[in-house]
Write an enzyme that holds these catalytic residues in place. Sequence first.
Site, PDB file in Angstrom:
ATOM      1  N   ASP A 193       0.853  -1.193   0.000  1.00  0.00           N
ATOM      2  CA  ASP A 193       0.000   0.000   0.000  1.00  0.00           C
ATOM      3  C   ASP A 193       0.892   1.248   0.000  1.00  0.00           C
ATOM      4  O   ASP A 193       1.686   1.454   0.926  1.00  0.00           O
ATOM      5  CB  ASP A 193      -0.901  -0.014   1.236  1.00  0.00           C
ATOM      6  CG  ASP A 193      -1.800   1.208   1.313  1.00  0.00           C
ATOM      7  OD1 ASP A 193      -2.664   1.348   0.439  1.00  0.00           O
ATOM      8  OD2 ASP A 193      -1.606   2.031   2.220  1.00  0.00           O
ATOM      9  N   THR A 235      -3.110   5.177  -4.130  1.00  0.00           N
ATOM     10  CA  THR A 235      -2.021   5.927  -3.485  1.00  0.00           C
ATOM     11  C   THR A 235      -0.674   5.648  -4.142  1.00  0.00           C
ATOM     12  O   THR A 235       0.195   6.508  -4.147  1.00  0.00           O
ATOM     13  CB  THR A 235      -1.940   5.562  -1.992  1.00  0.00           C
ATOM     14  OG1 THR A 235      -1.864   4.137  -1.865  1.00  0.00           O
ATOM     15  CG2 THR A 235      -3.166   6.040  -1.248  1.00  0.00           C
ATOM     16  N   THR A 236      -0.496   4.444  -4.675  1.00  0.00           N
ATOM     17  CA  THR A 236       0.768   4.116  -5.361  1.00  0.00           C
ATOM     18  C   THR A 236       0.810   4.798  -6.722  1.00  0.00           C
ATOM     19  O   THR A 236       1.805   5.422  -7.095  1.00  0.00           O
ATOM     20  CB  THR A 236       0.902   2.591  -5.527  1.00  0.00           C
ATOM     21  OG1 THR A 236       0.709   1.965  -4.258  1.00  0.00           O
ATOM     22  CG2 THR A 236       2.271   2.217  -6.068  1.00  0.00           C
ATOM     23  N   ASP A 244      -9.250   0.009   1.785  1.00  0.00           N
ATOM     24  CA  ASP A 244      -9.264   0.487   0.399  1.00  0.00           C
ATOM     25  C   ASP A 244     -10.551   0.067  -0.309  1.00  0.00           C
ATOM     26  O   ASP A 244     -11.154   0.842  -1.055  1.00  0.00           O
ATOM     27  CB  ASP A 244      -8.049  -0.060  -0.367  1.00  0.00           C
ATOM     28  CG  ASP A 244      -6.755   0.654   0.015  1.00  0.00           C
ATOM     29  OD1 ASP A 244      -6.819   1.498   0.928  1.00  0.00           O
ATOM     30  OD2 ASP A 244      -5.701   0.369  -0.577  1.00  0.00           O
TER      31      ASP A 244
END
Length: 543
Positions: A75, A108-109, A407
């Site tokens: 994550d 987020t990545t 998520d």
Amino acid sequence: MSQGGVGSLAIDEYGRPFIIIKDQDKKSRLSGIDAQKTHILAAKTVSNILKTSLGPKGLDKMMVNQDGDVTVTNDGATILSMMDVDHQIARLMVELSKSQDDEIGDGTTGVVVLAGALLEHAEQLLDHGLHPIRIADGYESAARVAIGQLDKISDNFPVDANNIEPLVQTAMTTLGSKIVNRFHRQMAEISVNAVLAVADFERRDVDFELIKVDGKVGGKLEDTMLVKGVIVDKDWSHPQMPKVVKDAKLAILTCPFEPPKPKTTHKLDVKSVEDYEKLREYERTKFQQMIDNVKDCGANVAICQWGFDDEANHLLLQNHLPAIRWVGGPEMELIAIATGGRIVPRFSELSSAKLGQAGTVREISFGTTKERMIVIEDCKTTKTAVTIFIRGGNKMIVEEAKRGIHDALCVVRNLVKDGRIVYGGGACEIACSLAVAKAADQISTIEQYAMRAFSDAMDTIPLALAENSGLNPIQTLADVKARQIKENNSCLGIDCMNNGTSDMKQQNVIETLMSKKQQISLATQVVKMILKIDDIRSNSEES
């Protein structure tokens, strides 16, 4: 003439004043292209760390903190938040990932990888002599085109509580890259049912305060369950109390089971046996009154925020009133919402109307350990609180499963808010890349070079997906791009799972439109800000 701590004022031979700044030898300064390249290098370094974690075949990172605790995750927000980052521009990338996590919860990545790619291509333009402001303006124009293209290729998505299959497919896409992907169908269904249980479809909103995610080491991942109620990490106050209470009526108390005391500092002298007996009898009478108050209003379970001593505990058992003590404030609120009860601050205010109702209150135990938990379920209220209870072989798996489910919950929440989706697997990035490249050809100003660089940067996401999946990245991207143009099909992406088709619509690889728009907007804003910095002054030790 001294100027305090700043430096000293001097006059040159023509009478013009100038300031001699103190400690110049202890400060360092970078300006112009050198400063910009330093920033770009720092941001690229952070981006490259996360690039290998992108997609369903992305690799995990192991983080060890100062206490020796180990975290294994892919994550992006978690990795960056646990990294010890000193460089100021690298910290901006950490904040970028955090803002994506706070607002959307997923992607987020990808947002950090995209920002790193934009800066990498900006560096080449700077080498060619383009002014940073012109590059920033070009990126801004390209981002508008890309977001416009996302609106064009998006599909409307049915959010229906009676047909959860489309929502489950979307949640499965999110969970595909997480540690829970072996059971991602089960986890996706749990996430969807949790959100739908608390969603307000009129306001198109989901209150995450009503979804509690709890975990316990032990058992298997597939033992994870959704409880339409609350799980409290406590046990009955007395081991002989019944393990299961059916048709429970709960008195939710914030007042302690103990005799009243003066608020001020006081001293009580007991000088004889009779006084002691009177005091003991007074305490017993008060305890009995409190228990009678609870039982008279119809309650058959007492939940207390405070503790009580052995005397009170014994009387509760004698009066067949199961009780839980030391329950935390947030859990009290969740229990009250789930059961439709009211939190009562005084025994005298108890009434049947303020009691919470639940189908079952039961105590569960775990294997050979002495640990117990109380499950309050089958609550009667329409808008209930729910608990996702995660099991796993060790603490790392439980924590990573919590992040994965968070998520998935965020993605389903976003679909309740805005029911438009785009297709994943790099399909929408390739479509945006083609749209931006086409728009760049119609611009006569120098910003066209920045727009083409933006178009190339958008290709970084599908390239990274292909590379992480063990495919030939350039060949795979070229094939998919050519097919998108030829077939005019924006659903074609990278076949990471080797399913034999590049059509992400058939593979049910779905992402929310909100998430993709936010990624492009946030990445562009941060890159513009970094490009506009051309001078750094810092202490030599820090630099």
